[in-house]
Design a protein around this motif. Sequence first.
Motif, PDB file in Angstrom:
ATOM      1  N   LEU A 153       0.784  -1.230   0.000  1.00  0.00           N
ATOM      2  CA  LEU A 153       0.000   0.000   0.000  1.00  0.00           C
ATOM      3  C   LEU A 153       0.815   1.278   0.000  1.00  0.00           C
ATOM      4  O   LEU A 153       0.304   2.328  -0.320  1.00  0.00           O
ATOM      5  CB  LEU A 153      -0.948   0.012   1.205  1.00  0.00           C
ATOM      6  N   GLY A 154       2.051   1.215   0.400  1.00  0.00           N
ATOM      7  CA  GLY A 154       2.855   2.420   0.420  1.00  0.00           C
ATOM      8  C   GLY A 154       2.563   3.324   1.614  1.00  0.00           C
ATOM      9  O   GLY A 154       2.788   4.525   1.549  1.00  0.00           O
ATOM     10  N   VAL A 155       2.068   2.753   2.702  1.00  0.00           N
ATOM     11  CA  VAL A 155       1.866   3.540   3.916  1.00  0.00           C
ATOM     12  C   VAL A 155       3.225   3.694   4.584  1.00  0.00           C
ATOM     13  O   VAL A 155       3.971   2.740   4.731  1.00  0.00           O
ATOM     14  CB  VAL A 155       0.864   2.838   4.868  1.00  0.00           C
ATOM     15  N   ARG A 156       3.537   4.927   4.955  1.00  0.00           N
ATOM     16  CA  ARG A 156       4.829   5.221   5.571  1.00  0.00           C
ATOM     17  C   ARG A 156       4.639   5.758   6.978  1.00  0.00           C
ATOM     18  O   ARG A 156       3.681   6.469   7.245  1.00  0.00           O
ATOM     19  CB  ARG A 156       5.591   6.263   4.746  1.00  0.00           C
ATOM     20  N   ALA A 157       5.581   5.426   7.834  1.00  0.00           N
ATOM     21  CA  ALA A 157       5.616   5.973   9.184  1.00  0.00           C
ATOM     22  C   ALA A 157       7.007   6.543   9.392  1.00  0.00           C
ATOM     23  O   ALA A 157       8.003   5.882   9.129  1.00  0.00           O
ATOM     24  CB  ALA A 157       5.332   4.872  10.211  1.00  0.00           C
ATOM     25  N   GLU A 158       7.054   7.798   9.842  1.00  0.00           N
ATOM     26  CA  GLU A 158       8.349   8.414  10.105  1.00  0.00           C
ATOM     27  C   GLU A 158       8.251   9.366  11.288  1.00  0.00           C
ATOM     28  O   GLU A 158       7.196   9.918  11.567  1.00  0.00           O
ATOM     29  CB  GLU A 158       8.898   9.103   8.866  1.00  0.00           C
ATOM     30  N   VAL A 159       9.383   9.521  11.962  1.00  0.00           N
ATOM     31  CA  VAL A 159       9.454  10.401  13.125  1.00  0.00           C
ATOM     32  C   VAL A 159       9.628  11.829  12.629  1.00  0.00           C
ATOM     33  O   VAL A 159      10.526  12.119  11.840  1.00  0.00           O
ATOM     34  CB  VAL A 159      10.625  10.001  14.047  1.00  0.00           C
TER      35      VAL A 159
END
Length: 85
Positions: free
Chosen positions: A28-34
């Motif tokens: 899906l291309g879901v990203r998590a970043e700080v």
Amino acid sequence: MSDPGVQNVEYRVAHLQDRLAAEELGELGVRAEVRAGAVALTGTVPSAQCRERVLRLARQELAGLTVHADVVVAEATRPDHAEEL
């Protein structure tokens, strides 16, 4: 010397990314970043059910952290009329 609290957050975000990739959600291309001490969750998913699953995983992996979710559901409905070209 790097801050161990930041390293812990980055580790937890990386673990969330691994869990998302391990499931069918990986495509899906879901990203998590700080970002600025919080976690930004971004991307587009095909259904509200997928969005809920992504958010549920994020709540599990990132409990106690501030999470800003900008995960949108793509419109997958059929057009109600022909497009004029």
